[in-house]
Design an enzyme around this catalytic site. Sequence first.
Site, PDB file in Angstrom:
ATOM      1  N   GLY A  44       0.956  -1.289  -0.072  1.00 30.16           N
ATOM      2  CA  GLY A  44       0.085   0.003   0.054  1.00 30.16           C
ATOM      3  C   GLY A  44       0.832   1.471   0.020  1.00 30.16           C
ATOM      4  O   GLY A  44       2.021   1.134   0.444  1.00 30.16           O
ATOM      5  N   GLN A  49       2.087  10.242   1.751  1.00 30.50           N
ATOM      6  CA  GLN A  49       3.587   9.639   1.744  1.00 30.50           C
ATOM      7  C   GLN A  49       4.510  10.419   0.589  1.00 30.50           C
ATOM      8  O   GLN A  49       5.734  10.222   0.913  1.00 30.50           O
ATOM      9  CB  GLN A  49       3.535   8.225   1.678  1.00 30.50           C
ATOM     10  CG  GLN A  49       3.016   7.551   2.845  1.00 30.50           C
ATOM     11  CD  GLN A  49       2.997   6.028   3.000  1.00 30.50           C
ATOM     12  OE1 GLN A  49       2.326   5.361   2.124  1.00 30.50           O
ATOM     13  NE2 GLN A  49       4.263   5.547   3.479  1.00 30.50           N
ATOM     14  N   CYS A  94       6.384  -0.040   6.696  1.00 26.90           N
ATOM     15  CA  CYS A  94       5.834   0.953   5.937  1.00 26.90           C
ATOM     16  C   CYS A  94       7.012   1.662   5.068  1.00 26.90           C
ATOM     17  O   CYS A  94       8.015   1.788   5.732  1.00 26.90           O
ATOM     18  CB  CYS A  94       5.297   1.902   7.070  1.00 26.90           C
ATOM     19  SG  CYS A  94       4.671   3.507   6.346  1.00 26.90           S
ATOM     20  N   LEU A  95       6.534   2.208   4.083  1.00 25.34           N
ATOM     21  CA  LEU A  95       7.690   2.660   3.121  1.00 25.34           C
ATOM     22  C   LEU A  95       8.233   4.050   3.827  1.00 25.34           C
ATOM     23  O   LEU A  95       9.562   4.426   3.586  1.00 25.34           O
ATOM     24  CB  LEU A  95       7.131   3.150   1.860  1.00 25.34           C
ATOM     25  CG  LEU A  95       6.785   2.013   0.887  1.00 25.34           C
ATOM     26  CD1 LEU A  95       6.100   2.724  -0.257  1.00 25.34           C
ATOM     27  CD2 LEU A  95       7.916   1.122   0.424  1.00 25.34           C
ATOM     28  N   HIS A 136      -4.086   0.471   7.986  1.00 25.31           N
ATOM     29  CA  HIS A 136      -2.820   1.109   8.177  1.00 25.31           C
ATOM     30  C   HIS A 136      -2.724   2.584   7.120  1.00 25.31           C
ATOM     31  O   HIS A 136      -2.310   3.543   7.433  1.00 25.31           O
ATOM     32  CB  HIS A 136      -1.875   0.360   7.619  1.00 25.31           C
ATOM     33  CG  HIS A 136      -0.488   0.892   7.552  1.00 25.31           C
ATOM     34  ND1 HIS A 136       0.671   0.331   8.328  1.00 25.31           N
ATOM     35  CD2 HIS A 136       0.253   1.671   6.394  1.00 25.31           C
ATOM     36  CE1 HIS A 136       1.635   0.980   7.712  1.00 25.31           C
ATOM     37  NE2 HIS A 136       1.366   1.488   6.825  1.00 25.31           N
ATOM     38  N   GLU A 137      -3.194   2.346   5.716  1.00 22.21           N
ATOM     39  CA  GLU A 137      -3.145   3.517   4.717  1.00 22.21           C
ATOM     40  C   GLU A 137      -4.026   4.676   5.054  1.00 22.21           C
ATOM     41  O   GLU A 137      -3.810   5.833   4.977  1.00 22.21           O
ATOM     42  CB  GLU A 137      -3.562   2.800   3.337  1.00 22.21           C
ATOM     43  CG  GLU A 137      -2.615   1.831   2.868  1.00 22.21           C
ATOM     44  CD  GLU A 137      -1.271   2.396   2.869  1.00 22.21           C
ATOM     45  OE1 GLU A 137      -0.817   3.339   2.787  1.00 22.21           O
ATOM     46  OE2 GLU A 137      -0.022   1.450   2.930  1.00 22.21           O
ATOM     47  N   HIS A 140      -2.541   6.798   7.559  1.00 22.88           N
ATOM     48  CA  HIS A 140      -1.724   8.016   6.836  1.00 22.88           C
ATOM     49  C   HIS A 140      -2.625   9.371   6.553  1.00 22.88           C
ATOM     50  O   HIS A 140      -1.881  10.455   6.644  1.00 22.88           O
ATOM     51  CB  HIS A 140      -1.066   7.492   5.594  1.00 22.88           C
ATOM     52  CG  HIS A 140      -0.048   6.652   5.837  1.00 22.88           C
ATOM     53  ND1 HIS A 140       1.296   6.958   6.477  1.00 22.88           N
ATOM     54  CD2 HIS A 140       0.328   5.240   5.397  1.00 22.88           C
ATOM     55  CE1 HIS A 140       2.143   5.970   6.357  1.00 22.88           C
ATOM     56  NE2 HIS A 140       1.827   4.961   5.906  1.00 22.88           N
TER      57      HIS A 140
HETATM   58 NI    NI Z   1       2.486   3.202   5.555  1.00 22.14          NI
END
Ligand code: NI
Length: 164
Positions: A44, A49, A94-95, A136-137, A140
């Site tokens: 994701g 981000q 997470c990125l 999770h997304e 963000h």
């Molecule tokens: Ni993330």
Amino acid sequence: MEILVYPDEQLKLESQPVEEFGQQFQDFIDRLEQTRLAGPGAVGIAAPQVGQPIRAVIVDVSRMKRPVANHGHLVLVNPEITEWEGYETGREGCLSVPDYTGNVIRARQIVLQAQDRHGKIHRYEMEGFEARAVQHEIDHLDGLLFIDRVVSRRSDIFQRKNYK
Ligand code: NI
């Protein structure tokens, strides 16, 4: 596009609803997807981000090594979780937090309403890892990272040697 990494202050912003689904937004979604795929194969990515504080995310858990229930590749715009059921702890990465993973408690099942990239409204019933990825997304979009969700930063966060 460049992925912002913790502790970048932009990751803490509350993102704004998407109202225009024109060419500019379509191009942005394409570039967001390219950015997701260019990295280590994240399931994701969320618009904030890459420094765009708008309520759009991409989730795709269909290519996990161990198959999980899923709806395929999803572009979720202005997503809202309307129902939660059950809880379980699972490991997340997470990125934007590339050096760590963490144990996070999430709802096991959710009902989600979201628009697609063209503005059409959909309703999804999700469970397990896909439901986790969506939660999770969406975090963000509200300026939250998984490290804000762990019960204990000392015992629930783990350093990783390399992503994936
Ligand atoms: Ni993330």
